[in-house]
Design a protein around this motif. Structure first.
Motif: not given
Length: 164
Positions: A8-13, A21-23, A73-81, A97-102
């Motif tokens: 699967v071709n993907y980019t991370i940005r 709001k997608t969080l 957008i198929v996944g997100a990773v986020w951090t906060r204190i 962190i999470s990704l859609y199941k597929e």
């Protein structure tokens, strides 16, 4: 739709502010459901202990990356204190962190974690933490990218990654 075994071709940005709001969707996807258990209602993300992961996201110590496939957008990773389950101190960001199941099991999550750890290191953070249920398959991935178990409660590991 499963993508196992496919390249699967993907980019991370970096996540854009209008995408914060997608969080909430990814927070729901991040909830670990043991096999045989029913999925909770989506309203579970409104509980205060989960809202602290996403409420008013975009402050000084908030960071988020997304994985995109074909412009989606198929996944997100986020951090906060924050004072969450994995809190170590007031200077250590906690991961979600999470990704859609597929899209799981394709290396995307590992890449997102590595890029977020690099981003945090470049911003001068000394370490990062997370909490994960013992039974969660992601424990191995977290260890692979450098997290170590530093504490344990009834059902969760508290993990820490040094960024030095």
């Amino acid at each position: 739709m499963k993508l196992w075994g496919k390249k699967v071709n993907y980019t991370i940005r970096e996540m854009k502010s209008h995408e914060y709001k997608t969080l909430e969707d990814f927070l729901y996807e991040a909830i670990y459901i043991p096999e045989g258990m029913d999925f909770p209602q989506r309203t579970i993300t409104k509980q205060p202990e989960l809202q602290l992961y996403i409420s008013e996201f975009g402050k000084k110590d908030d960071n988020a990356l997304v994985a995109e496939v074909d412009g989606k957008i198929v996944g997100a990773v986020w951090t906060r204190i924050m004072n969450d389950y994995g809190q170590i101190d007031d200077e250590t960001p906690s991961f979600a962190i999470s990704l859609y199941k597929e899209y799981r099991g394709l290396g995307i999550g590992t890449d997102m974690m590595k890029q977020m750890l690099m981003l945090l290191k470049n911003k001068g953070y000394k370490q990062a933490s997370l909490a994960v249920q013992e039974a969660n398959y992601a424990v191995k991935m977290y260890q692979k990218v450098g997290f170590e178990i530093v504490a344990k409660n009834e059902e969760e590991y508290i993990m820490l990654c040094s960024l030095k």
